[in-house]
Design a protein around this motif. Structure first.
Motif, PDB file in Angstrom:
ATOM      1  N   ALA A  71       8.503  10.297   0.327  1.00 41.09           N
ATOM      2  CA  ALA A  71       9.479   9.487   0.806  1.00 41.09           C
ATOM      3  C   ALA A  71       9.589   9.606   2.116  1.00 41.09           C
ATOM      4  O   ALA A  71       8.868  10.613   2.806  1.00 41.09           O
ATOM      5  CB  ALA A  71      10.946   9.886   0.308  1.00 41.09           C
ATOM      6  N   ARG A  72      10.209   8.495   2.923  1.00 37.84           N
ATOM      7  CA  ARG A  72      10.104   8.773   4.516  1.00 37.84           C
ATOM      8  C   ARG A  72      11.903   8.972   4.494  1.00 37.84           C
ATOM      9  O   ARG A  72      12.640   8.194   4.227  1.00 37.84           O
ATOM     10  CB  ARG A  72       9.826   7.456   5.231  1.00 37.84           C
ATOM     11  N   SER A  73      12.229   9.998   5.193  1.00 43.20           N
ATOM     12  CA  SER A  73      13.908  10.349   5.099  1.00 43.20           C
ATOM     13  C   SER A  73      14.380  10.287   6.617  1.00 43.20           C
ATOM     14  O   SER A  73      14.124  10.976   7.394  1.00 43.20           O
ATOM     15  CB  SER A  73      13.834  11.912   4.775  1.00 43.20           C
ATOM     16  N   GLY A 125      -2.571  15.058   5.326  1.00 43.14           N
ATOM     17  CA  GLY A 125      -2.477  14.038   4.218  1.00 43.14           C
ATOM     18  C   GLY A 125      -2.287  12.820   4.708  1.00 43.14           C
ATOM     19  O   GLY A 125      -0.803  12.296   4.692  1.00 43.14           O
ATOM     20  N   THR A 126      -3.337  11.938   5.205  1.00 42.59           N
ATOM     21  CA  THR A 126      -2.903  10.639   5.509  1.00 42.59           C
ATOM     22  C   THR A 126      -4.236   9.931   5.418  1.00 42.59           C
ATOM     23  O   THR A 126      -5.358  10.350   5.722  1.00 42.59           O
ATOM     24  CB  THR A 126      -2.385  10.424   6.955  1.00 42.59           C
ATOM     25  N   ILE A 127      -4.208   8.709   5.140  1.00 38.00           N
ATOM     26  CA  ILE A 127      -5.463   7.943   4.775  1.00 38.00           C
ATOM     27  C   ILE A 127      -6.062   7.310   6.291  1.00 38.00           C
ATOM     28  O   ILE A 127      -7.112   6.995   6.700  1.00 38.00           O
ATOM     29  CB  ILE A 127      -5.454   6.583   4.174  1.00 38.00           C
ATOM     30  N   ASP A 128      -5.246   7.506   7.531  1.00 43.74           N
ATOM     31  CA  ASP A 128      -5.549   7.071   8.698  1.00 43.74           C
ATOM     32  C   ASP A 128      -6.503   7.780   9.467  1.00 43.74           C
ATOM     33  O   ASP A 128      -6.886   7.268  10.708  1.00 43.74           O
ATOM     34  CB  ASP A 128      -4.303   6.907   9.705  1.00 43.74           C
ATOM     35  N   ASN A 129      -6.500   9.028   9.116  1.00 41.73           N
ATOM     36  CA  ASN A 129      -7.207   9.944   9.814  1.00 41.73           C
ATOM     37  C   ASN A 129      -6.676   9.949  11.325  1.00 41.73           C
ATOM     38  O   ASN A 129      -7.703  10.280  12.237  1.00 41.73           O
ATOM     39  CB  ASN A 129      -8.900   9.686   9.807  1.00 41.73           C
ATOM     40  N   VAL A 169      -7.593  -4.212   7.411  1.00 39.09           N
ATOM     41  CA  VAL A 169      -7.487  -3.110   6.883  1.00 39.09           C
ATOM     42  C   VAL A 169      -6.120  -2.391   7.621  1.00 39.09           C
ATOM     43  O   VAL A 169      -5.802  -2.616   8.511  1.00 39.09           O
ATOM     44  CB  VAL A 169      -8.708  -2.298   6.962  1.00 39.09           C
ATOM     45  N   MET A 170      -5.813  -1.175   6.818  1.00 40.19           N
ATOM     46  CA  MET A 170      -4.613  -0.221   7.528  1.00 40.19           C
ATOM     47  C   MET A 170      -5.285   0.555   8.632  1.00 40.19           C
ATOM     48  O   MET A 170      -6.417   0.350   8.940  1.00 40.19           O
ATOM     49  CB  MET A 170      -4.339   0.606   6.065  1.00 40.19           C
ATOM     50  N   GLY A 171      -4.228   1.147   9.073  1.00 37.71           N
ATOM     51  CA  GLY A 171      -4.413   1.730  10.202  1.00 37.71           C
ATOM     52  C   GLY A 171      -3.275   1.424  11.387  1.00 37.71           C
ATOM     53  O   GLY A 171      -3.704   0.499  12.118  1.00 37.71           O
ATOM     54  N   ARG A 172      -2.022   1.768  11.265  1.00 34.25           N
ATOM     55  CA  ARG A 172      -0.881   1.433  12.118  1.00 34.25           C
ATOM     56  C   ARG A 172      -1.239   1.524  13.492  1.00 34.25           C
ATOM     57  O   ARG A 172      -1.110   0.696  14.427  1.00 34.25           O
ATOM     58  CB  ARG A 172       0.264   2.175  11.627  1.00 34.25           C
ATOM     59  N   ASP A 173      -1.639   2.893  13.786  1.00 36.00           N
ATOM     60  CA  ASP A 173      -2.040   3.173  15.331  1.00 36.00           C
ATOM     61  C   ASP A 173      -3.526   3.402  15.414  1.00 36.00           C
ATOM     62  O   ASP A 173      -4.013   3.709  16.698  1.00 36.00           O
ATOM     63  CB  ASP A 173      -1.177   3.969  15.893  1.00 36.00           C
ATOM     64  N   ALA A 221      -8.066  -3.768  12.228  1.00 35.37           N
ATOM     65  CA  ALA A 221      -7.272  -2.748  11.932  1.00 35.37           C
ATOM     66  C   ALA A 221      -5.859  -3.490  12.073  1.00 35.37           C
ATOM     67  O   ALA A 221      -5.559  -4.121  13.011  1.00 35.37           O
ATOM     68  CB  ALA A 221      -7.644  -1.461  12.835  1.00 35.37           C
ATOM     69  N   GLU A 222      -4.854  -3.105  11.235  1.00 36.57           N
ATOM     70  CA  GLU A 222      -3.518  -3.813  11.315  1.00 36.57           C
ATOM     71  C   GLU A 222      -2.860  -3.518  12.260  1.00 36.57           C
ATOM     72  O   GLU A 222      -2.036  -4.305  12.844  1.00 36.57           O
ATOM     73  CB  GLU A 222      -2.761  -3.398  10.164  1.00 36.57           C
ATOM     74  N   GLY A 223      -3.130  -2.347  13.095  1.00 37.78           N
ATOM     75  CA  GLY A 223      -2.442  -2.041  14.302  1.00 37.78           C
ATOM     76  C   GLY A 223      -3.009  -2.682  15.631  1.00 37.78           C
ATOM     77  O   GLY A 223      -2.467  -2.468  16.863  1.00 37.78           O
ATOM     78  N   GLY A 252      -4.464  -4.539   2.427  1.00 36.36           N
ATOM     79  CA  GLY A 252      -3.081  -3.990   1.738  1.00 36.36           C
ATOM     80  C   GLY A 252      -3.228  -2.588   0.960  1.00 36.36           C
ATOM     81  O   GLY A 252      -3.965  -1.877   1.286  1.00 36.36           O
ATOM     82  N   HIS A 253      -2.356  -2.518   0.125  1.00 38.66           N
ATOM     83  CA  HIS A 253      -2.120  -0.833  -0.299  1.00 38.66           C
ATOM     84  C   HIS A 253      -3.244  -0.464  -1.331  1.00 38.66           C
ATOM     85  O   HIS A 253      -3.249   0.775  -1.768  1.00 38.66           O
ATOM     86  CB  HIS A 253      -0.746  -0.692  -0.925  1.00 38.66           C
ATOM     87  N   ILE A 254      -4.140  -1.482  -1.660  1.00 36.45           N
ATOM     88  CA  ILE A 254      -5.060  -0.976  -2.507  1.00 36.45           C
ATOM     89  C   ILE A 254      -5.938   0.075  -1.748  1.00 36.45           C
ATOM     90  O   ILE A 254      -6.757   0.884  -2.595  1.00 36.45           O
ATOM     91  CB  ILE A 254      -6.211  -2.307  -3.271  1.00 36.45           C
ATOM     92  N   GLN A 255      -5.894   0.042  -0.660  1.00 37.75           N
ATOM     93  CA  GLN A 255      -6.738   0.919   0.092  1.00 37.75           C
ATOM     94  C   GLN A 255      -6.373   2.431  -0.095  1.00 37.75           C
ATOM     95  O   GLN A 255      -6.868   3.272   0.259  1.00 37.75           O
ATOM     96  CB  GLN A 255      -6.475   0.659   1.604  1.00 37.75           C
ATOM     97  N   ARG A 256      -5.112   2.224  -0.399  1.00 27.83           N
ATOM     98  CA  ARG A 256      -4.478   3.948  -0.273  1.00 27.83           C
ATOM     99  C   ARG A 256      -4.224   4.517  -1.863  1.00 27.83           C
ATOM    100  O   ARG A 256      -3.889   5.782  -1.918  1.00 27.83           O
ATOM    101  CB  ARG A 256      -2.843   3.784   0.128  1.00 27.83           C
ATOM    102  N   GLY A 257      -4.665   3.851  -2.923  1.00 28.33           N
ATOM    103  CA  GLY A 257      -4.593   4.210  -4.284  1.00 28.33           C
ATOM    104  C   GLY A 257      -5.937   4.459  -4.777  1.00 28.33           C
ATOM    105  O   GLY A 257      -7.026   4.615  -4.260  1.00 28.33           O
TER     106      GLY A 257
HETATM  107  O1  F6P Z   1      -0.018   5.966   7.312  1.00 22.15           O
HETATM  108  C1  F6P Z   1      -0.633   5.489   6.416  1.00 22.15           C
HETATM  109  C2  F6P Z   1      -0.417   4.054   6.183  1.00 22.15           C
HETATM  110  O2  F6P Z   1      -1.056   3.282   5.062  1.00 22.15           O
HETATM  111  C3  F6P Z   1      -0.798   3.065   7.423  1.00 22.15           C
HETATM  112  O3  F6P Z   1      -2.073   2.827   7.640  1.00 22.15           O
HETATM  113  C4  F6P Z   1       0.277   1.814   7.209  1.00 22.15           C
HETATM  114  O4  F6P Z   1       0.367   1.263   8.152  1.00 22.15           O
HETATM  115  C5  F6P Z   1       1.440   2.481   6.747  1.00 22.15           C
HETATM  116  O5  F6P Z   1       0.885   3.505   5.647  1.00 22.15           O
HETATM  117  C6  F6P Z   1       2.028   1.585   5.669  1.00 22.15           C
HETATM  118  O6  F6P Z   1       3.151   2.279   5.151  1.00 22.15           O
HETATM  119  P1  F6P Z   1       4.111   1.541   4.181  1.00 22.15           P
HETATM  120  O7  F6P Z   1       3.316   1.952   2.789  1.00 22.15           O
HETATM  121  O8  F6P Z   1       5.250   2.589   4.222  1.00 22.15           O
HETATM  122  O9  F6P Z   1       4.514   0.156   4.219  1.00 22.15           O
END
Ligand code: F6P
Length: 323
Positions: A71-73, A125-129, A169-173, A221-223, A252-257
């Motif tokens: 969670a994000r708290s 632990g993050t996909i962003d490296n 692709v993902m990568g906020r910053d 990159a999304e960022g 999107g989120h297929i990258q994270r699963g």
């Molecule tokens: O930090 C990991 C990450 O997948 C980023 O690449 C992405 O911007 C963000 O989380 C998305 O977060 P959420 O799943 O909360 O939308």
């Protein structure tokens, strides 16, 4: 130290389960008690603790996501929230923590560790490296392989229709998912937040590049805000190249699963064992990473503040190989 708590927080990443397993099994190996905390800081505040034994982490090394959930708290950002978390930990006799997550997780860990003089070590632990102090974060290898697999599929259809795809692709910053997967799929151009993209140069390269090429892939990159994101880039391209058949695909989120790669499982296992051993040696308020194949410790505030440098050679490779 007698009793360790372990939790995952922030965005999940493949390999987190392997890390939980490593922390639990190594704590038990060294005759420590170990408790899992569900849903990160949120669960810590609400007292969501589960005693862990060897069996409780059986058959999870190969699973994506996190069995402890995450969670994000927002509450943990407040002093009252952290006070409540501390009370809960004390009631459980937990005297050290292993936090698995990214920059948000480590920001919380640093504040909490200092505020209550509490020993905490972090695992990246993050996909962003995007953490300083480790060559790779747990989950990054799996995510770039997910991206490569998805774009290979896009390439098949792009090639069949002679299309140009702008893939987000993902990568906020951080552009490291885009950069490495872009090389892996033979992308024409890569847009990342860390460097200024010269749209004119991108267009020029498309003009002078091989005209007999059936498909073209641009990765964003999304960022990367400067060029306006995948949609805006595609609009600009349509104006300049009205004869191109252009499509946008947001992965999107297929990258994270999905199942963690062997690289992520091994990294998570090494770091998990190192975290427990280092807590026992008295280390605290640091991230445990792997630099040049060796365990390395980086204070939380360094791990999150210093943005990972982009290796310019990787960009050069794209320029040389994509024409
Ligand atoms: O930090 C990991 C990450 O997948 C980023 O690449 C992405 O911007 C963000 O989380 C998305 O977060 P959420 O799943 O909360 O939308």
């Amino acid at each position: 130290i007698k009793k360790i708590g372990v939790f995952t927080s922030g965005g999940d990443s493949p390999g987190m389960n392997a890390a939980i397993r490593a922390v639990v099994r190594s704590a038990l190996y060294y005759n420590l008690e170990v408790v899992g905390i569900r849903r990160g800081y949120e669960g810590m505040i609400l007292g969501e603790f589960i005693p862990m034994d060897r069996k409780s982490v059986g058959n999870i090394i190969q699973r994506g996501g996190t069995v402890l959930r995450t969670a994000r708290s927002p509450e943990f950002r407040t002093k009252e929230g952290r006070q409540e978390a501390y009370k809960q930990l004390k009631a459980q006799n937990i005297d050290a923590l292993v936090a698995i997550g990214g920059d948000g997780t480590f920001t919380g860990a640093k504040i909490f560790g200092e505020e209550f003089d509490f020993p905490i070590l972090g695992l990246p632990g993050t996909i962003d490296n995007d953490l300083f102090g480790t060559d790779f974060t747990i989950g990054y290898d799996t995510s770039i392989n997910n991206v490569v697999e998805a774009i290979d599929r896009i390439r098949d259809t792009a090639e069949s229709h002679s299309r140009l795809f702008v893939v987000e692709v993902m990568g906020r910053d951080c552009g490291l998912i885009a950069l490495r997967s872009g090389i892996g799929v033979g992308a024409e151009s890569i847009f990342i937040p860390e460097t200024k993209t010269d749209m004119e140069a991108v267009m020029h390269r498309l003009e002078i590049g091989r005209q007999d090429k059936m498909s073209k892939i641009l990765i964003v990159a999304e960022g990367e805000g400067e060029s306006g994101g995948a949609m805006e880039i595609s609009e600009k391209l349509k104006k300049r190249f009205p004869h191109y058949d252009i499509r946008v695909s947001i992965l999107g989120h297929i990258q994270r699963g999905g199942k963690p790669t062997c690289m992520d499982r091994v990294l998570a296992s090494r770091l998990g064992v190192a975290a427990v051993e280092s807590l026992m040696e008295g280390r605290r308020n640091e991230m445990v990473g792997l630099l040049n194949g060796k365990i390395a410790f980086t204070p939380f505030d360094h791990a999150i503040k210093h943005h990972v440098e982009i290796n310019k050679d990787l960009f050069k490779i794209v320029d040389i190989l994509s024409l």
